[in-house]
Scaffold this motif. Structure first.
Motif, PDB file in Angstrom:
ATOM      1  N   ARG A 129      -1.354  -4.703   6.657  1.00 19.37           N
ATOM      2  CA  ARG A 129      -1.768  -6.111   6.588  1.00 19.37           C
ATOM      3  C   ARG A 129      -2.474  -6.545   7.869  1.00 19.37           C
ATOM      4  N   GLY A 130      -1.939  -6.097   9.003  1.00 23.79           N
ATOM      5  CA  GLY A 130      -2.489  -6.539  10.280  1.00 23.79           C
ATOM      6  C   GLY A 130      -3.680  -5.738  10.746  1.00 23.79           C
ATOM      7  N   PRO A 145       1.257  -8.129  -3.521  1.00 26.85           N
ATOM      8  CA  PRO A 145       0.118  -8.637  -4.292  1.00 26.85           C
ATOM      9  C   PRO A 145      -1.164  -8.765  -3.483  1.00 26.85           C
ATOM     10  N   ASP A 146      -1.062  -8.772  -2.152  1.00 28.15           N
ATOM     11  CA  ASP A 146      -2.237  -8.987  -1.317  1.00 28.15           C
ATOM     12  C   ASP A 146      -2.926  -7.689  -0.908  1.00 28.15           C
ATOM     13  N   LEU A 147      -2.359  -6.532  -1.306  1.00 29.20           N
ATOM     14  CA  LEU A 147      -2.926  -5.245  -0.929  1.00 29.20           C
ATOM     15  C   LEU A 147      -3.246  -4.437  -2.181  1.00 29.20           C
ATOM     16  N   THR A 148      -4.130  -3.474  -2.029  1.00 34.07           N
ATOM     17  CA  THR A 148      -4.423  -2.551  -3.129  1.00 34.07           C
ATOM     18  C   THR A 148      -3.377  -1.444  -3.119  1.00 34.07           C
ATOM     19  N   VAL A 149      -2.724  -1.239  -4.257  1.00 36.58           N
ATOM     20  CA  VAL A 149      -1.620  -0.276  -4.350  1.00 36.58           C
ATOM     21  C   VAL A 149      -1.855   0.635  -5.548  1.00 36.58           C
ATOM     22  N   ARG A 150      -1.622   1.927  -5.368  1.00 36.82           N
ATOM     23  CA  ARG A 150      -1.649   2.839  -6.503  1.00 36.82           C
ATOM     24  C   ARG A 150      -0.568   3.898  -6.315  1.00 36.82           C
ATOM     25  N   GLU A 151      -0.125   4.469  -7.416  1.00 38.52           N
ATOM     26  CA  GLU A 151       0.901   5.504  -7.355  1.00 38.52           C
ATOM     27  C   GLU A 151       0.326   6.794  -6.789  1.00 38.52           C
ATOM     28  N   HIS A 259      -3.542   0.048   0.796  1.00 48.69           N
ATOM     29  CA  HIS A 259      -4.633  -0.230   1.730  1.00 48.69           C
ATOM     30  C   HIS A 259      -5.197  -1.613   1.462  1.00 48.69           C
ATOM     31  N   GLN A 260      -5.998  -2.095   2.389  1.00 50.68           N
ATOM     32  CA  GLN A 260      -6.691  -3.366   2.203  1.00 50.68           C
ATOM     33  C   GLN A 260      -7.754  -3.210   1.111  1.00 50.68           C
TER      34      GLN A 260
END
Length: 277
Positions: A129-130, A145-151, A259-260
Motif C-alpha cells: 500500500r505504501g 479491496p484497494d489492491l489487485t489480488v490473485r491466487e 500489487h497496486q
C-alpha cells in the motif's frame, strides 16, 4: 512540492535519519514537509506516542512520490544507456520464500535487480500500500479491496505424524481423530494457532500443547524428534521419517499475489508477475 523529500521521510518516519539521507538539516526537512502538507491541504503524518505514522493521505502521497522517483530513475538510466539500478521489491513470509518462490526468485534475478523483504501478511499489505514493495505474496483471510489480488497456489492443510503412528497409514484424517494428541503449535495469538484452537474446539477434540514453535522448519523438526504431531500448510514437505496426511475438515490454504493496480505499467514489475504465473 518536494515529493522526493517526502518519499525519503516516508521510508524512515524519522526526521533525523531522513534529513541525513537527504543531506539537509532537520529544520529544513520540517519546512519541506509542512509546505507540502499545506499545499495539499491535508495532514500527511501524525504522532502516535513516540512514533510518527503516515495518515491515509500521507500513504497515498508517499506511494505517488516513490513511483515518480522510480520512473525518473528508470528514464534517466535508459536515456544514459545504462541498466536501471532500483530493484523490484518482493515482500513475503518465511513459508512462501522457503516452499513457493525459490524458482521465481532465481529466474527473476537473471534479468532484474530484486530486493526481498521477509515479513508477515500485515506488514506485506502495508508495504504494498505504501509503495515500499511492488509485489507481495501471503496467505490472506480477507482480500484487500484497494489492491489487485490473485491466487498463486492452494494447498490442503496436512497433519505431520511419525511413520509409526497409528494415523500414519490413513489417506486423510478428521480433527476428531486428534483427540488426546499432543500438538506442536505456533505461539498463542498467531493466526494459525487461533484457527487450530477454534477448529479443534468445534470438532470436540481435546488436545495438549507439546511445544510452541515459530516457523514451519522448527515445527517440522519437533515432529521429526517425536515431540508431537503438527498441522501445517500442505506446501511444507514432511520431515524424514514422517507422513503428511490431509486434514479433511480444514479448509485449504491459499497464497495470494498482491500489487497496486498501476504496477503493470512498470515492465520490471510486470515481468516478475509473469514469472509468478
Amino acid at each position: 512540492m518536494d515529493l522526493t523529500a517526502f518519499a525519503v521521510f516516508a521510508e524512515h518516519l524519522n526526521f533525523t535519519r531522513a534529513a541525513a539521507e537527504l543531506h539537509i538539516s532537520q529544520p529544513a526537512l520540517h519546512v519541506k514537509i509542512r509546505k507540502l502538507s499545506e499545499s495539499l491541504g491535508r495532514p500527511l503524518y501524525r504522532r502516535e506516542g513516540r512514533r510518527l505514522v503516515l495518515t491515509a493521505d500521507g500513504e497515498a502521497v508517499a506511494r505517488f512520490a516513490r513511483g515518480q522517483r522510480e520512473r525518473l530513475d528508470q528514464f534517466l538510466a535508459e536515456f544514459a544507456g545504462a541498466p536501471a539500478q532500483r530493484p523490484v521489491v518482493l515482500a513475503a513470509g518465511q513459508g512462501a520464500y522457503l516452499y513457493l518462490l525459490g524458482d521465481t526468485i532465481q529466474a527473476a534475478l537473471a534479468t532484474t535487480p530484486l530486493r526481498l523483504v521477509n515479513c508477515d501478511h500485515r506488514q506485506m499489505l502495508a508495504a504494498v500500500r505504501g509503495g515500499q514493495a511492488h509485489v507481495g505474496v501471503s496467505v490472506l483471510d480477507v482480500l484487500p479491496p484497494d489492491l489487485t489480488v490473485r491466487e498463486l497456489a492452494s494447498f490442503p492443510q496436512t497433519l505431520f505424524v511419525p511413520a509409526g503412528h497409528r494415523l500414519a497409514g490413513r489417506r486423510s484424517v478428521r480433527l476428531r481423530d486428534l483427540a488426546g494428541a499432543a500438538l506442536v503449535v505456533p505461539p498463542q495469538h498467531r493466526p494459525q494457532r487461533v484457527m487450530l484452537e477454534q477448529a479443534l474446539r468445534a470438532a470436540g477434540a481435546s488436545w495438549t500443547v507439546a511445544v510452541e514453535a515459530e516457523g514451519w522448519p522448527l515445527i517440522s523438526h519437533f515432529v521429526a524428534l517425536g515431540v508431537g504431531l503438527a498441522i501445517v500448510n500442505g506446501c511444507v514437505p514432511p520431515p524424514a521419517g514422517s507422513a503428511a496426511i490431509p486434514v479433511a475438515d480444514l479448509p485449504p490454504v491459499t497464497y495470494h499475489v498482491v500489487h497496486q493496480p498501476s504496477a503493470l505499467t512498470d515492465a520490471r514489475v510486470a515481468g516478475l508477475l509473469d514469472l509468478l504465473g
